[in-house]
Design a protein around this motif. Structure first.
Motif, PDB file in Angstrom:
ATOM      1  N   PRO A   1      -5.534   8.764   4.027  1.00  0.00           N
ATOM      2  CA  PRO A   1      -5.557   8.112   2.717  1.00  0.00           C
ATOM      3  C   PRO A   1      -4.638   8.868   1.764  1.00  0.00           C
ATOM      4  O   PRO A   1      -5.013   9.875   1.187  1.00  0.00           O
ATOM      5  CB  PRO A   1      -7.031   8.189   2.296  1.00  0.00           C
ATOM      6  N   LEU A   2      -3.408   8.355   1.627  1.00  0.00           N
ATOM      7  CA  LEU A   2      -2.414   9.018   0.789  1.00  0.00           C
ATOM      8  C   LEU A   2      -2.773   8.850  -0.661  1.00  0.00           C
ATOM      9  O   LEU A   2      -3.261   7.802  -1.068  1.00  0.00           O
ATOM     10  CB  LEU A   2      -1.050   8.370   1.006  1.00  0.00           C
TER      11      LEU A   2
ATOM     12  N   ILE B   1      -0.283  13.578  -4.091  1.00  0.00           N
ATOM     13  CA  ILE B   1       0.313  14.252  -2.928  1.00  0.00           C
ATOM     14  C   ILE B   1       1.783  13.866  -2.794  1.00  0.00           C
ATOM     15  O   ILE B   1       2.634  14.718  -2.525  1.00  0.00           O
ATOM     16  CB  ILE B   1      -0.464  13.879  -1.645  1.00  0.00           C
ATOM     17  N   ILE B   2       2.074  12.573  -2.997  1.00  0.00           N
ATOM     18  CA  ILE B   2       3.467  12.135  -2.917  1.00  0.00           C
ATOM     19  C   ILE B   2       4.293  12.873  -3.960  1.00  0.00           C
ATOM     20  O   ILE B   2       5.393  13.376  -3.682  1.00  0.00           O
ATOM     21  CB  ILE B   2       3.569  10.615  -3.132  1.00  0.00           C
TER      22      ILE B   2
ATOM     23  N   THR C   1       0.849  -1.187   0.000  1.00  0.00           N
ATOM     24  CA  THR C   1       0.000   0.000   0.000  1.00  0.00           C
ATOM     25  C   THR C   1       0.882   1.233   0.000  1.00  0.00           C
ATOM     26  O   THR C   1       2.091   1.163   0.210  1.00  0.00           O
ATOM     27  CB  THR C   1      -0.875   0.074   1.258  1.00  0.00           C
ATOM     28  N   LEU C   2       0.217   2.378  -0.176  1.00  0.00           N
ATOM     29  CA  LEU C   2       0.979   3.623  -0.197  1.00  0.00           C
ATOM     30  C   LEU C   2       1.520   3.956   1.185  1.00  0.00           C
ATOM     31  O   LEU C   2       2.537   4.647   1.309  1.00  0.00           O
ATOM     32  CB  LEU C   2       0.103   4.768  -0.707  1.00  0.00           C
ATOM     33  N   ASP C   3       0.873   3.471   2.235  1.00  0.00           N
ATOM     34  CA  ASP C   3       1.426   3.734   3.571  1.00  0.00           C
ATOM     35  C   ASP C   3       2.726   2.980   3.779  1.00  0.00           C
ATOM     36  O   ASP C   3       3.661   3.486   4.415  1.00  0.00           O
ATOM     37  CB  ASP C   3       0.398   3.343   4.646  1.00  0.00           C
ATOM     38  N   ASP C   4       2.813   1.755   3.233  1.00  0.00           N
ATOM     39  CA  ASP C   4       4.086   1.022   3.255  1.00  0.00           C
ATOM     40  C   ASP C   4       5.171   1.819   2.551  1.00  0.00           C
ATOM     41  O   ASP C   4       6.320   1.907   3.002  1.00  0.00           O
ATOM     42  CB  ASP C   4       3.931  -0.295   2.482  1.00  0.00           C
ATOM     43  N   LEU C   5       4.777   2.403   1.396  1.00  0.00           N
ATOM     44  CA  LEU C   5       5.720   3.201   0.612  1.00  0.00           C
ATOM     45  C   LEU C   5       6.235   4.352   1.453  1.00  0.00           C
ATOM     46  O   LEU C   5       7.436   4.640   1.486  1.00  0.00           O
ATOM     47  CB  LEU C   5       5.001   3.742  -0.619  1.00  0.00           C
TER      48      LEU C   5
END
Lengths: 348, 212
Positions: free
Chosen positions: A61-62, A66-67, A38-42
């Motif tokens: 919720p990324l 935004i990144i 997931t993006l949180d892992d990233l």
């Protein structure tokens, strides 16, 4: 400007930018990022790189956009720091690097205005490195001549508009021609400026800008197949520098399809290799990817020599490539489409 | 950015112009005999030569040391931002540059110790020629010694500085490189030492005074 005097004005910044370069995400980190679910892992994995806690203030919720914005913001902070610390001629050199982004911003704003978007929607989409004071005023005119007289003549890009001012209204096709004409004038100006800077910078930047000019010539040619762009117009868009100038350009002007372009590239050893190793099958890399790879290889060479400005240009380009890589991996992770996740361009 | 050598070009141009103008003037006014190198060497004071030697020795050494220190120091500062571990280790390069200035001071002191007053009034008839040539020999030796140590320290300092800058930046990327590049710096430092050795040899023969 040689090895005896360079460090007086630029030694600190050279050391600083080499420090920034050692913080560029490495192959081992990319392998970790590719394993994320997931993006949180990233976000967690990016904390152990030079990026640190840059995403810590974002709500849960990324999203990939935004990144992308935060990565770009980090590059902008570092670049602005170096720009404010620098003196002439490094400050002029860094300004030249920003003019490319300014051209993109101008075109973005004009296109957005054509499509009836308001300025306040468009400004956040502009690249921060290319911002200039008159950006907000770009919505007022409908022909390029009015726009130039009202707004653009005060920007640093004013001399680049000489070739493309006309009374015609701005519309879709003209916008791309305007963008490419501006970029051509910019590349030629940058090339001339680098020649005045002394041996190592001039040597390195000549090679780099020659590749940039050739890449644009080839890309413009390939993209113009099947559009209304005439061959004469096409010839006016090629920058007048680079290995392909002038014989390669006249051959490219006469080209009618991809195979002709490949035949022209056969005469230049580096570009022949790029064409040979690319293709349109899903398993092969595209020509655009091969160009990016070649660019990364050239940028890495900058750090092998000391006492020249090329490292600043190379650093900006490598950070951009890193930005594209991380966003690519983030997109694949977010959409759970793992098959082409290794389609990024490795840097170090 | 203007070349660092532009002031040197200006000085050289002015002195060549002065030389050419005065030489034409002398030639055309029948005073060609005034260009007399022998008179120049015999009648100028040996003290002028020795003090010029001392001055050039110390000042050129300091220029070399300063050049080296700023070249290395700015790179250490820049590299130390993202790699703080290099800060202490790379001070060794600065010390090598500083050593060059110390050689200059030592030689300036040694040379100036050789200066003694002499009094032509008390010389005996038979010794005048010998004492004159001995004093002049001393003056010229001290000038040469000062030049030797000054210029060799100038180039040594510049060399160690540029190598030290590369060492700092390489150390910031990969710490195993520092010791290898230090060996290059040691060789660079040795050339300054050669200048000091030859300079000492030149000065030991210099004897000023009233005794032959």
């Amino acid at each position: 400007m040689n090895s005896l005097n360079f460090n007086i004005d630029f030694g600190y910044l050279e050391g600083l930018v080499r420090g920034f370069k050692s913080g560029i995400v490495k192959q081992a980190d990319y392998l970790n990022l590719m394993q994320c679910e997931t993006l949180d892992d990233l976000k967690l994995h990016l904390q152990s790189t030079d990026y640190g806690n840059f995403l810590s203030n974002e709500p849960s919720p990324l999203q990939v956009s935004i990144i992308d914005d935060k990565i770009r913001e980090k590059l902008v902070i570092e670049f602005e720091h170096m720009r404010t610390q620098s003196v002439v001629p490094l400050s002029t050199f860094l300004d030249y690097i920003t003019y490319g982004y300014m051209i993109d911003n101008i075109v973005l704003l004009i296109t957005g205005t054509l499509h009836q978007h308001t300025i306040s929607e468009l400004i956040p989409k502009c690249h921060p490195l290319g911002s200039f004071e008159q950006m907000e005023a770009l919505s007022i005119a409908s022909t390029l001549l009015e726009l130039y007289n009202a707004v653009l003549v005060d920007t640093p890009l004013a001399p680049y508009f000489i070739d493309c001012i006309s009374e015609q209204d701005i519309d879709e096709l003209n916008i791309e021609i305007i963008r490419n004409t501006l970029y051509r004038a910019y590349l030629e100006d940058f090339y001339k400026f680098c020649q005045t800077l002394g041996s190592t910078t001039a040597d390195y930047m000549s090679e780099v800008l020659a590749f940039e000019a050739d890449r644009r010539a080839i890309t413009i040619t390939i993209n113009s197949f099947g559009t209304e762009l005439t061959k004469d117009d096409r010839a006016t868009l090629f920058p007048r520098c680079g290995k392909l100038f002038p014989e390669g350009h006249s051959a490219l002007v006469r080209a009618d399809d991809y195979e002709h372009v490949r035949a022209v590239a056969e005469f230049y050893s580096e570009y022949r290799i790029l064409f040979e190793e690319s293709g349109n099958n899903p398993t092969e890399k595209t020509l655009e990817d091969k160009f990016f790879e070649h660019e990364v290889m050239l940028m890495k060479k900058a750090f092998l020599e000391q006492f020249h400005f090329g490292i600043f240009y190379a650093y900006v380009k490598l950070k951009e490539q890193e930005n594209r890589n991380i966003v690519w991996i983030a997109e694949c992770v977010a959409q759970r489409h793992q098959t082409r996740i290794d389609g990024y361009i490795p840097i170090f | 950015m203007p070349s660092v050598l532009t002031p040197v070009y200006i000085v050289i141009a002015i002195s060549v112009a002065a030389f050419v103008i005065t030489s034409f003037y002398f030639n055309f006014t029948n005073q060609g005999y005034r260009y007399n190198i022998g008179w120049l060497l015999q009648d100028t004071s040996p003290f002028m030569w020795s003090n010029l030697g001392i001055g050039l020795g110390i000042s050129l050494s300091v220029v070399g040391a300063a050049w080296g220190i700023f070249t290395t120091g700015s790179s250490i500062l820049g590299g130390g931002v993202k790699a703080p571990r290099i800060r202490t280790k790379n001070l060794v390069s600065i010390i090598f540059c500083e050593a060059v200035a110390i050689y200059g001071i030592i030689m300036a002191i040694v040379i100036s110790n050789g200066e003694t007053a002499y009094h032509p009034g008390v010389w005996k008839e038979g010794e005048v020629y010998a004492l004159n040539s001995q004093n002049r020999h001393a003056g010229f030796s001290m000038f040469g010694a000062g030049l030797t140590v000054g210029f060799s320290n100038l180039f040594c300092g510049v060399c160690v500085g540029i190598v030290g800058s590369g060492a700092a930046l390489a150390d910031a990327q990969n710490s195993s490189l520092f010791v290898k590049i230090l060996i290059v710096e040691i060789f660079g430092s040795a050339i300054g030492l050669f200048g000091v050795i030859i300079s000492i040899l030149q000065v030991t023969h210099a004897k000023m005074g009233d005794k032959p």
